[in-house]
Design an enzyme around this catalytic site. Structure first.
Site, PDB file in Angstrom:
ATOM      1  N   HIS A  62       1.050  -1.290   0.000  1.00 50.53           N
ATOM      2  CA  HIS A  62      -0.056   0.120   0.075  1.00 50.53           C
ATOM      3  C   HIS A  62       0.959   1.322  -0.034  1.00 50.53           C
ATOM      4  O   HIS A  62       1.982   1.130   0.467  1.00 50.53           O
ATOM      5  CB  HIS A  62      -0.971   0.060   1.183  1.00 50.53           C
ATOM      6  CG  HIS A  62      -2.160  -0.803   0.989  1.00 50.53           C
ATOM      7  ND1 HIS A  62      -2.923  -1.253   1.992  1.00 50.53           N
ATOM      8  CD2 HIS A  62      -2.808  -1.319   0.067  1.00 50.53           C
ATOM      9  CE1 HIS A  62      -3.828  -2.092   1.652  1.00 50.53           C
ATOM     10  NE2 HIS A  62      -3.815  -1.963   0.397  1.00 50.53           N
ATOM     11  N   ASP A  64       1.306   3.927   1.648  1.00 47.88           N
ATOM     12  CA  ASP A  64       1.528   4.594   2.823  1.00 47.88           C
ATOM     13  C   ASP A  64       2.752   3.705   3.612  1.00 47.88           C
ATOM     14  O   ASP A  64       2.938   3.874   4.621  1.00 47.88           O
ATOM     15  CB  ASP A  64       0.398   4.956   3.821  1.00 47.88           C
ATOM     16  CG  ASP A  64      -0.446   3.608   4.080  1.00 47.88           C
ATOM     17  OD1 ASP A  64      -0.808   2.936   3.221  1.00 47.88           O
ATOM     18  OD2 ASP A  64      -0.723   3.480   5.443  1.00 47.88           O
ATOM     19  N   HIS A  65       3.035   2.553   2.932  1.00 49.29           N
ATOM     20  CA  HIS A  65       4.261   1.720   3.374  1.00 49.29           C
ATOM     21  C   HIS A  65       5.179   1.494   2.399  1.00 49.29           C
ATOM     22  O   HIS A  65       6.063   0.838   2.829  1.00 49.29           O
ATOM     23  CB  HIS A  65       3.452   0.142   3.756  1.00 49.29           C
ATOM     24  CG  HIS A  65       2.521   0.373   4.817  1.00 49.29           C
ATOM     25  ND1 HIS A  65       2.846   0.027   6.359  1.00 49.29           N
ATOM     26  CD2 HIS A  65       1.240   1.218   5.018  1.00 49.29           C
ATOM     27  CE1 HIS A  65       1.956   0.417   7.133  1.00 49.29           C
ATOM     28  NE2 HIS A  65       0.979   0.791   6.786  1.00 49.29           N
ATOM     29  N   HIS A 143      -4.405  -8.472   5.446  1.00 44.51           N
ATOM     30  CA  HIS A 143      -4.648  -7.123   4.913  1.00 44.51           C
ATOM     31  C   HIS A 143      -4.451  -6.907   3.430  1.00 44.51           C
ATOM     32  O   HIS A 143      -3.467  -6.942   2.922  1.00 44.51           O
ATOM     33  CB  HIS A 143      -3.595  -6.132   5.559  1.00 44.51           C
ATOM     34  CG  HIS A 143      -3.771  -4.858   5.492  1.00 44.51           C
ATOM     35  ND1 HIS A 143      -4.767  -3.947   6.179  1.00 44.51           N
ATOM     36  CD2 HIS A 143      -3.140  -3.757   4.730  1.00 44.51           C
ATOM     37  CE1 HIS A 143      -4.522  -2.790   5.982  1.00 44.51           C
ATOM     38  NE2 HIS A 143      -3.592  -2.744   4.827  1.00 44.51           N
TER      39      HIS A 143
END
Length: 244
Positions: A62, A64-65, A143
């Protein structure tokens, strides 16, 4: 081992925090755990030399990672003038997703000639790899991110650092964090269930089985940021330094 929290925010920057990125320094080469979109900015703010990072370990894909990788690579090419290889260790599909991200943001950048190599190593749950003297064991978590998502158990310099990544509760979080010197865990909400994310209540109920030596909660929503930990855990903050 020294951990600098460059970013501990959720995808939406709750509390004004940078996206997830942890910098680890030890006797060997420095490394990152995750590299969210704002990570290069955080490195500048907190005085981390990008050329001092040899490896980036990714939990999942993702933005944000892992979304800070294009900027990290371009900075290495044009600003920091990197010459040594950069190793990126992530789940299956990391190479293709990185290429797609670079092309979406800076067309032509994924195939540009550089003075350094970008070596992508794909890691998988249940298999330990040793990269630059650092042993990493991924654990499967829940996730969805278009590729496997992992929690990571990292061993270096005689210390164990575990990180859940983003996930709802799964039983593999017990061996992932078992008696780790430091467990960094998502603590997205206090009690409210949010699919694919971890609440403090769900984690706390199983802490007697995990038994980490220290616990830090990260990736917190606004309600969690406002919660008083009452000494039960350390709440991550950007710029926080922890000696492990």
């Amino acid at each position: 081992m020294r951990l600098l929290i460059l970013g501990c925010g959720d995808a939406f920057g709750s509390g004004g925090r940078f996206h997830t990125c942890f910098h680890v320094s030890w006797a060997g080469p420095g490394f990152l755990i995750d590299c969210g979109a704002s990570s290069l900015i955080a490195m500048r703010r907190f005085g981390v030399d990008p050329n001092g990072i040899d490896t980036v370990f990714l939990t999942h894909l993702h933005g944000d990672h892992f979304g800070g990788l294009p900027w990290l690579i371009l900075d290495a090419q044009f600003v920091s003038r990197r010459t040594k290889p950069l190793v990126i260790a992530g789940p299956a599909g990391t190479g293709e997703r990185l290429k797609a991200a670079m092309e979406a943001l800076f067309p032509g950048s994924s195939t540009a000639q550089r003075a350094f190599a970008v070596d992508v190593v794909e890691i998988e749950a249940g298999r330990q790899d040793v990269l630059g003297g650092i042993a990493v064991t991924p654990f499967a978590v829940c996730h969805p991110s278009g590729a496997p998502s992992h929690g990571l158990r990292i061993e270096a310099g005689g210390k164990v650092l575990s990180y859940t990544g983003d996930t709802e509760w799964v039983e593999d979080l017990i061996p992932l964090g078992h008696e780790a010197d430091l467990l960094i865990a998502e603590g997205y909400t206090v009690e409210r269930p949010v699919r694919f994310h971890l609440s403090w209540a769900a984690l706390a109920a199983r802490m007697p089985e995990i038994r980490p030596k220290r616990l830090v909660l990260t990736h917190m929503s606004p309600e969690m940021i406002a919660n008083d930990p009452a000494g039960r855990y350390v709440a991550a903050e950007d710029g926080m330094v922890l000696e492990i």
